[in-house]
Design a protein around this motif. Structure first.
Motif, PDB file in Angstrom:
ATOM      1  N   GLY A 108       0.389   2.684   4.039  1.00  0.00           N
ATOM      2  CA  GLY A 108       1.520   1.806   3.699  1.00  0.00           C
ATOM      3  C   GLY A 108       2.833   2.567   3.648  1.00  0.00           C
ATOM      4  O   GLY A 108       2.896   3.692   3.148  1.00  0.00           O
ATOM      5  N   LEU A 145       2.259   8.161  -4.359  1.00  0.00           N
ATOM      6  CA  LEU A 145       1.626   9.016  -5.364  1.00  0.00           C
ATOM      7  C   LEU A 145       0.832  10.166  -4.734  1.00  0.00           C
ATOM      8  O   LEU A 145       0.374  11.055  -5.454  1.00  0.00           O
ATOM      9  CB  LEU A 145       0.710   8.179  -6.258  1.00  0.00           C
ATOM     10  CG  LEU A 145       1.449   7.205  -7.182  1.00  0.00           C
ATOM     11  CD1 LEU A 145       0.473   6.312  -7.922  1.00  0.00           C
ATOM     12  CD2 LEU A 145       2.339   7.934  -8.169  1.00  0.00           C
ATOM     13  N   SER A 146       0.657  10.143  -3.420  1.00  0.00           N
ATOM     14  CA  SER A 146      -0.001  11.285  -2.779  1.00  0.00           C
ATOM     15  C   SER A 146       0.976  12.448  -2.602  1.00  0.00           C
ATOM     16  O   SER A 146       0.586  13.548  -2.245  1.00  0.00           O
ATOM     17  CB  SER A 146      -0.583  10.877  -1.424  1.00  0.00           C
ATOM     18  OG  SER A 146       0.445  10.671  -0.476  1.00  0.00           O
ATOM     19  N   LEU A 190      -9.989  10.029  -2.842  1.00  0.00           N
ATOM     20  CA  LEU A 190      -8.987   9.765  -3.890  1.00  0.00           C
ATOM     21  C   LEU A 190      -9.046  10.849  -4.970  1.00  0.00           C
ATOM     22  O   LEU A 190      -8.019  11.252  -5.521  1.00  0.00           O
ATOM     23  CB  LEU A 190      -9.200   8.384  -4.507  1.00  0.00           C
ATOM     24  CG  LEU A 190      -8.850   7.189  -3.618  1.00  0.00           C
ATOM     25  CD1 LEU A 190      -9.201   5.883  -4.297  1.00  0.00           C
ATOM     26  CD2 LEU A 190      -7.378   7.196  -3.250  1.00  0.00           C
ATOM     27  N   ASP A 223      -5.598   3.079 -12.375  1.00  0.00           N
ATOM     28  CA  ASP A 223      -6.367   3.692 -11.283  1.00  0.00           C
ATOM     29  C   ASP A 223      -5.803   3.182  -9.967  1.00  0.00           C
ATOM     30  O   ASP A 223      -5.749   1.971  -9.748  1.00  0.00           O
ATOM     31  CB  ASP A 223      -7.838   3.277 -11.392  1.00  0.00           C
ATOM     32  CG  ASP A 223      -8.720   4.440 -11.804  1.00  0.00           C
ATOM     33  OD1 ASP A 223      -8.199   5.564 -11.908  1.00  0.00           O
ATOM     34  OD2 ASP A 223      -9.918   4.229 -12.026  1.00  0.00           O
ATOM     35  N   ILE A 224      -5.396   4.086  -9.114  1.00  0.00           N
ATOM     36  CA  ILE A 224      -4.860   3.679  -7.810  1.00  0.00           C
ATOM     37  C   ILE A 224      -5.995   3.714  -6.801  1.00  0.00           C
ATOM     38  O   ILE A 224      -6.527   4.788  -6.503  1.00  0.00           O
ATOM     39  CB  ILE A 224      -3.706   4.617  -7.364  1.00  0.00           C
ATOM     40  CG1 ILE A 224      -2.635   4.712  -8.451  1.00  0.00           C
ATOM     41  CG2 ILE A 224      -3.129   4.176  -6.025  1.00  0.00           C
ATOM     42  CD1 ILE A 224      -1.901   3.425  -8.737  1.00  0.00           C
ATOM     43  N   ARG A 225      -6.388   2.547  -6.316  1.00  0.00           N
ATOM     44  CA  ARG A 225      -7.498   2.508  -5.342  1.00  0.00           C
ATOM     45  C   ARG A 225      -7.070   1.817  -4.063  1.00  0.00           C
ATOM     46  O   ARG A 225      -6.113   1.097  -4.036  1.00  0.00           O
ATOM     47  CB  ARG A 225      -8.685   1.764  -5.940  1.00  0.00           C
ATOM     48  CG  ARG A 225      -9.438   2.624  -6.921  1.00  0.00           C
ATOM     49  CD  ARG A 225     -10.818   2.087  -7.153  1.00  0.00           C
ATOM     50  NE  ARG A 225     -10.866   1.269  -8.349  1.00  0.00           N
ATOM     51  CZ  ARG A 225     -11.928   0.570  -8.727  1.00  0.00           C
ATOM     52  NH1 ARG A 225     -13.005   0.575  -7.999  1.00  0.00           N
ATOM     53  NH2 ARG A 225     -11.921  -0.161  -9.831  1.00  0.00           N
ATOM     54  N   LYS A 236       0.820  -1.225   0.000  1.00  0.00           N
ATOM     55  CA  LYS A 236       0.000   0.000   0.000  1.00  0.00           C
ATOM     56  C   LYS A 236       0.851   1.273   0.000  1.00  0.00           C
ATOM     57  O   LYS A 236       0.338   2.359   0.262  1.00  0.00           O
ATOM     58  CB  LYS A 236      -0.960   0.048   1.198  1.00  0.00           C
ATOM     59  CG  LYS A 236      -1.731  -1.214   1.442  1.00  0.00           C
ATOM     60  CD  LYS A 236      -2.749  -1.462   0.362  1.00  0.00           C
ATOM     61  CE  LYS A 236      -3.543  -2.735   0.640  1.00  0.00           C
ATOM     62  NZ  LYS A 236      -4.362  -3.134  -0.487  1.00  0.00           N
ATOM     63  N   LEU A 243      -5.473  11.292  -6.844  1.00  0.00           N
ATOM     64  CA  LEU A 243      -5.019   9.934  -7.172  1.00  0.00           C
ATOM     65  C   LEU A 243      -5.872   9.293  -8.263  1.00  0.00           C
ATOM     66  O   LEU A 243      -5.406   8.418  -8.978  1.00  0.00           O
ATOM     67  CB  LEU A 243      -5.009   9.054  -5.924  1.00  0.00           C
ATOM     68  CG  LEU A 243      -3.907   9.400  -4.926  1.00  0.00           C
ATOM     69  CD1 LEU A 243      -4.076   8.608  -3.643  1.00  0.00           C
ATOM     70  CD2 LEU A 243      -2.540   9.137  -5.515  1.00  0.00           C
ATOM     71  N   ARG A 303       3.535  10.557 -12.237  1.00  0.00           N
ATOM     72  CA  ARG A 303       3.711   9.101 -12.337  1.00  0.00           C
ATOM     73  C   ARG A 303       4.921   8.733 -13.184  1.00  0.00           C
ATOM     74  O   ARG A 303       5.566   7.722 -12.938  1.00  0.00           O
ATOM     75  CB  ARG A 303       2.454   8.464 -12.920  1.00  0.00           C
ATOM     76  CG  ARG A 303       1.311   8.523 -11.939  1.00  0.00           C
ATOM     77  CD  ARG A 303       0.193   7.626 -12.389  1.00  0.00           C
ATOM     78  NE  ARG A 303      -0.945   7.792 -11.494  1.00  0.00           N
ATOM     79  CZ  ARG A 303      -1.967   6.987 -11.447  1.00  0.00           C
ATOM     80  NH1 ARG A 303      -2.016   5.946 -12.249  1.00  0.00           N
ATOM     81  NH2 ARG A 303      -2.966   7.199 -10.621  1.00  0.00           N
ATOM     82  N   ASP A 335      -5.664   2.356   4.267  1.00  0.00           N
ATOM     83  CA  ASP A 335      -4.691   1.265   4.344  1.00  0.00           C
ATOM     84  C   ASP A 335      -3.292   1.864   4.229  1.00  0.00           C
ATOM     85  O   ASP A 335      -2.643   1.747   3.203  1.00  0.00           O
ATOM     86  CB  ASP A 335      -4.953   0.237   3.250  1.00  0.00           C
ATOM     87  CG  ASP A 335      -5.336   0.887   1.934  1.00  0.00           C
ATOM     88  OD1 ASP A 335      -5.269   2.128   1.844  1.00  0.00           O
ATOM     89  OD2 ASP A 335      -5.697   0.165   0.986  1.00  0.00           O
ATOM     90  N   LYS A 394      -1.253  18.750  -4.341  1.00  0.00           N
ATOM     91  CA  LYS A 394      -0.602  17.796  -3.430  1.00  0.00           C
ATOM     92  C   LYS A 394       0.383  18.494  -2.500  1.00  0.00           C
ATOM     93  O   LYS A 394       0.656  18.004  -1.400  1.00  0.00           O
ATOM     94  CB  LYS A 394       0.098  16.698  -4.231  1.00  0.00           C
ATOM     95  CG  LYS A 394      -0.870  15.686  -4.829  1.00  0.00           C
ATOM     96  CD  LYS A 394      -0.159  14.716  -5.734  1.00  0.00           C
ATOM     97  CE  LYS A 394      -1.133  13.766  -6.404  1.00  0.00           C
ATOM     98  NZ  LYS A 394      -0.473  12.878  -7.364  1.00  0.00           N
ATOM     99  N   LYS A 400       0.103   4.087  -3.060  1.00  0.00           N
ATOM    100  CA  LYS A 400      -0.866   5.166  -2.884  1.00  0.00           C
ATOM    101  C   LYS A 400      -0.234   6.312  -2.094  1.00  0.00           C
ATOM    102  O   LYS A 400      -0.415   7.488  -2.412  1.00  0.00           O
ATOM    103  CB  LYS A 400      -2.081   4.617  -2.131  1.00  0.00           C
ATOM    104  CG  LYS A 400      -3.321   5.472  -2.283  1.00  0.00           C
ATOM    105  CD  LYS A 400      -4.403   5.055  -1.344  1.00  0.00           C
ATOM    106  CE  LYS A 400      -5.185   3.876  -1.823  1.00  0.00           C
ATOM    107  NZ  LYS A 400      -6.301   3.536  -0.912  1.00  0.00           N
ATOM    108  N   MET A 401       0.534   5.919  -1.089  1.00  0.00           N
ATOM    109  CA  MET A 401       1.224   6.914  -0.267  1.00  0.00           C
ATOM    110  C   MET A 401       2.242   7.686  -1.111  1.00  0.00           C
ATOM    111  O   MET A 401       2.318   8.920  -1.031  1.00  0.00           O
ATOM    112  CB  MET A 401       1.926   6.179   0.881  1.00  0.00           C
ATOM    113  CG  MET A 401       2.288   7.048   2.039  1.00  0.00           C
ATOM    114  SD  MET A 401       0.823   7.647   2.858  1.00  0.00           S
ATOM    115  CE  MET A 401       1.144   7.158   4.514  1.00  0.00           C
TER     116      MET A 401
END
Lengths: 367, 304
Positions: free
Chosen positions: B84, A114-115, B45, A365-367, A108, B50, A120, B82, B73, A111-112
């Protein structure tokens, strides 16, 4: 794309690779086998050079040119090492790439990551750059250790050989990088690292075994390029060999009639055309196999004399082509020029897979 | 500070977020409530850049997220549900990497130290791979704050926290809110949201079904009905009032449950006194806030 962010991501990836226990183990195996192979190669080289010198003392210059026109070289040890790189090196490339993206998905952290204010393309380019640098470092270590082994055994490579060793290193790097790029692509496609590894192994088997097997399969060749020409009925007095070996054996110079001679000349021409077509087919199909391209290039770099004879247009001749330079780096450059398509294929293959990985990652898509 | 305009996200023909319009003013601590699958995480999101909306737009500090993702951002801090991190790095190394990606200079060392102390992870030198979920959550909060964000967005922030962790989380949110940072907290745990948020929005089936302060939400959702429980020493007579909706008696009319449109306790006390009935207890029960929110969800489910 900003170079500062790219550098930060690449730097982190590079550190991850060089701190990875998995990479340490594979690199250690790589080094051990390389060292053993080189020691074996150095001993073998000493024997070959002694044998060569003995032959040189016993034959005149003309005979020397005809029979022993390539001198034994320590590069033959590297040729042996190429087999090792074609297996362990590929495993190293796969191991470094197969979970680059999928591991981040699983933990996970993607996601972190890309925040953060990052694009990308910076992420995937940084990962590729970090991996590339790590592969280059691994190859650098292998080459340095190789040089050290040679020096320990009292073999001092001359300038020509040193250049060829470096080119060998670059080609080996390209092979490992090809599989790294394939693994990276699989890592973006697969949902889990285990799936990515399985997909990478499947591609590895297809590219390194299946494609060369298809290229040399006689049934496939018959379908694509047709049947090999049949030799004319031999004169009764000749009684030559029959079957498929006929095309490889130069006909005996014997007294034969004009009609038979004409038939044999036609057969020779058809045969030559067939073999050219066959070689073109095999070469084209093999271009899809990085392992095969690598083998061709390492042969050209480590055994340029042998590679030159393989370039001969005459299927019956093992002589070096007359238009190729006779020695040193010139012959190497000429052969590399002749085989440039293999190098291009070794560059295009990772570029294609990296491009596919890039597109997939950018659209995901990042979910 | 945070604004959504007709925001929609459709996955395989199914709307996860459906025409969402929402505004969170600067400095507010806003709770995004809803059951699982309501569209909270999808909304977040999109707010964090995202994923891209199917239609509509969302803005952070008047910057459209889809067209200015990098600028947005830089202004926000985000902690996913979640959370990570890189398991082979320590908490400090993870935050160091994060700070570098925000382009922070040498001041990052001091900031990391300060945040690790704030979330109670100072002096922890083991790799994050060995962290408990709660420790990761704490680190996630630190990561969300590393860049001095103008707004922080937290997705289910207390999901893995122990009671001490929850208490620390509340303290941190209040500390951040006191500094004027806008906070958006997504959760399905109402009690958690109600303790830190000043206002809330309720999502159900991708739609915003209600929003406002707690009082506003309770008043609208509670349908303004009051339940009164009476216990007497002698049997009660029939009770009459224009506000009375229903009356249920039990235990030989020694107990009653009265539903009224307004609080009629005084009126009932007078009636019982006139009838000579001694009262043991008389209590009004305002609707439980969880019942109010469940009524929102149920109303939406019925409509769907």
């Amino acid at each position: 794309m900003r170079t500062s962010i790219l550098g930060i991501i690449a730097g982190k990836e590079f550190r991850d690779h060089i701190r990875s226990r998995r990479v340490h183990i594979i690199l250690a195996i790589f080094l051990i086998i390389a060292v053993v192979g080189l020691i074996d190669g150095a001993v073998n080289y000493q024997e070959q050079i002694d044998h060569y010198n003995e032959n040189l003392a016993q034959t005149d210059d003309e005979m020397m040119h005809a029979i022993f026109w390539w001198k034994p070289s320590i590069l033959s040890a590297f040729n042996r090492m190429s087999d090792l790189i074609a297996t362990v090196g590929i495993v190293l490339g796969c191991a470094m790439g197969f979970d680059l993206i999928s591991r981040e998905k699983e933990s996970k952290s993607l996601k972190m990551l890309l925040s953060h204010p990052v694009y990308r393309d910076e992420v995937i380019n940084g990962k590729a750059l970090g991996g590339t640098a790590a592969i280059a470092a691994a190859m650098g270590i292998v080459l340095v250790v190789s040089f050290a082994i040679l020096l320990i055994f009292g073999v001092v490579p001359n300038f020509d050989e040193s250049v060829r060793i470096l080119i060998f290193g670059v080609i080996s790097f390209l092979l490992i990088f090809s599989y790294f790029a394939i693994a990276l692509f699989m890592s973006t496609v697969a949902e889990s690292s285990s799936n990515a590894l399985i997909y990478t192994l499947i591609i590895f088997i297809v590219l390194s075994t299946l494609i060369p097997a298809v290229a040399t399969n006689q049934t496939v060749q018959k379908v694509v390029i047709g049947e090999a020409p049949e030799p004319p009925d031999p004169p009764e007095t000749v009684g030559g060999p029959t079957g498929s070996f006929n095309v490889m054996v130069k006909p005996m110079p014997i007294e034969i009639s004009g009609e038979v001679e004409e038939a044999w000349r036609e057969y020779e021409e058809e045969s030559r055309a067939y073999w050219e077509k066959r070689r073109a087919f095999i070469d084209t199909v093999n271009l899809l196999s990085p392992s095969k391209n690598y083998q061709e290039m390492t042969m050209a770099v480590t055994e340029p004399g042998y590679a030159a004879s393989m370039l001969s247009d005459d299927p019956y001749s093992f002589d070096r082509p007359k238009d190729l330079p006779q020695s040193g780096l010139e012959i190497l450059a000429a052969i590399i020029g002749e085989l440039a398509h293999y190098i291009i294929a070794l560059i295009v293959m990772p570029a294609v897979f990296f491009g596919l990985a890039w597109v997939k990652f950018a659209r995901e898509d990042i979910r | 500070m945070i604004r959504c305009e007709h925001l929609c996200k459709v996955y395989h023909g199914v709307p996860a977020v459906d025409d969402l319009c929402l505004e969170v003013p600067e400095g507010e601590v806003f709770g995004l409530l809803g059951p699982n699958g309501a569209g909270k995480s999808t909304t977040i999101l999109m707010l964090t850049g995202l994923i891209e909306p199917t239609s509509g737009a969302c803005y952070i500090d008047d910057l459209e997220v889809a067209t200015h993702p990098i600028e947005v951002k830089k202004k926000i801090g985000y902690m996913p549900e979640d959370v990570g991190f890189y398991p082979t790095l320590t908490a400090e190394e993870n935050l160091e990497y994060s700070a570098k990606l925000y382009g922070m200079g040498k001041e990052r060392k001091e900031r990391i130290k300060e945040l690790l102390a704030l979330v109670g992870l100072e002096g922890v030198t083991k790799e994050v791979g060995g962290f408990s979920k709660g420790m990761r959550q704490r680190l996630g909060i630190a990561k969300a704050l590393i860049n001095h964000p103008k707004a922080i967005i937290l997705d289910e922030p207390t999901a893995n926290l122990d009671p001490q962790g929850v208490a620390d989380y509340r303290r941190i949110i209040r500390h951040v809110a006191d500094q004027g940072t806008t906070v958006l907290v997504s959760s399905h745990i109402l009690s958690e949201v109600s303790k830190v948020c000043t206002s809330a929005g309720i999502l159900a089936h991708g739609k915003l079904v209600a929003h406002g302060t707690w009082d506003e939400l309770a008043r609208i959702g509670g349908d303004e009905k009051v339940v009164i429980h009476i216990e007497t020493r002698t049997p009660m007579p029939d009770l009459q009032s224009p506000a009375l909706v229903a009356a249920e008696f039990a235990e030989n009319r020694h107990r009653a449950r009265i539903v009224a449109t307004v609080d009629i306790r005084d009126e009932l006390a007078d009636t019982l006194a006139e009838a000579g009935v001694a009262i043991r207890s008389l209590e009004a029960e305002h609707p439980d806030i969880e019942d109010v929110f469940l009524s929102y969800y149920h109303t939406t489910e019925e409509a769907a």
